[in-house]
Design a protein around this motif. Sequence first.
Motif, mmCIF file in Angstrom:
data_model
loop_
_atom_site.group_PDB
_atom_site.id
_atom_site.type_symbol
_atom_site.label_atom_id
_atom_site.label_comp_id
_atom_site.label_asym_id
_atom_site.label_seq_id
_atom_site.Cartn_x
_atom_site.Cartn_y
_atom_site.Cartn_z
ATOM 1 N N THR A 42 0.830 -1.206 0.000
ATOM 2 C CA THR A 42 0.000 0.000 0.000
ATOM 3 C C THR A 42 0.863 1.253 0.000
ATOM 4 O O THR A 42 0.599 2.206 -0.739
ATOM 5 N N LEU A 43 1.909 1.272 0.817
ATOM 6 C CA LEU A 43 2.806 2.425 0.881
ATOM 7 C C LEU A 43 3.535 2.637 -0.448
ATOM 8 O O LEU A 43 3.696 3.771 -0.898
ATOM 9 N N ILE A 44 3.941 1.556 -1.080
ATOM 10 C CA ILE A 44 4.617 1.662 -2.376
ATOM 11 C C ILE A 44 3.662 2.200 -3.432
ATOM 12 O O ILE A 44 4.042 3.023 -4.267
ATOM 13 N N GLN A 45 2.409 1.784 -3.385
ATOM 14 C CA GLN A 45 1.413 2.323 -4.318
ATOM 15 C C GLN A 45 1.215 3.818 -4.081
ATOM 16 O O GLN A 45 1.050 4.581 -5.033
ATOM 17 N N GLN A 46 1.235 4.251 -2.825
ATOM 18 C CA GLN A 46 1.113 5.682 -2.528
ATOM 19 C C GLN A 46 2.300 6.454 -3.099
ATOM 20 O O GLN A 46 2.126 7.545 -3.640
ATOM 21 N N LEU A 47 3.501 5.881 -2.995
ATOM 22 C CA LEU A 47 4.679 6.533 -3.570
ATOM 23 C C LEU A 47 4.567 6.636 -5.086
ATOM 24 O O LEU A 47 4.898 7.660 -5.678
ATOM 25 N N ASN A 48 4.103 5.562 -5.697
ATOM 26 C CA ASN A 48 3.931 5.578 -7.157
ATOM 27 C C ASN A 48 2.904 6.613 -7.583
ATOM 28 O O ASN A 48 3.059 7.254 -8.617
ATOM 29 N N SER A 49 1.860 6.799 -6.796
ATOM 30 C CA SER A 49 0.829 7.776 -7.160
ATOM 31 C C SER A 49 1.333 9.212 -7.013
ATOM 32 O O SER A 49 0.806 10.116 -7.644
#
Length: 154
Positions: A42-49
Amino acid sequence: MTHFRSHLAAAFAATGIFMAAPALAQSSNCQDAQKFLSERQTLIQQLNSLSGGKNKQVDPRAACAIFTKLTANGDTGMKWIEANKDWCQIPEQFADGFKKDHARSVEMKGKACAIAAKMEQMEKQAKNAQQNGGGGLLGGGGLTGTYTMPKGAL
């Protein structure tokens, strides 16, 4: 940022290998990995966004906050892997990949938070200068007084 994305892809691949491995040890402790791995994803997806597109600037303050959570998650993951590596039969490749991923996260956190702190400092200086009568184009007090044009032929 593309280097960061490639390292994220490697982390997801390693996570996929770990999650696809059969649960040979029937310990509920082995299932605890799912908690920090899903939070990490989830945190990695937030970084990607945050990055949105190739040329979009990333807000260092938002990145610092997410990287802080990501490194805390990585600390938890590293402790769990060390404690349960043998019992849960964690592949060495996954453990090494997670360790490298965590080290990159710590490095990126340091960079993002340093830039965020510098931005905060510069904004504070600009605000103080403006409140103290500053506001010149070059950051100083600006021009004050009057200037009269000379009379006569130039």
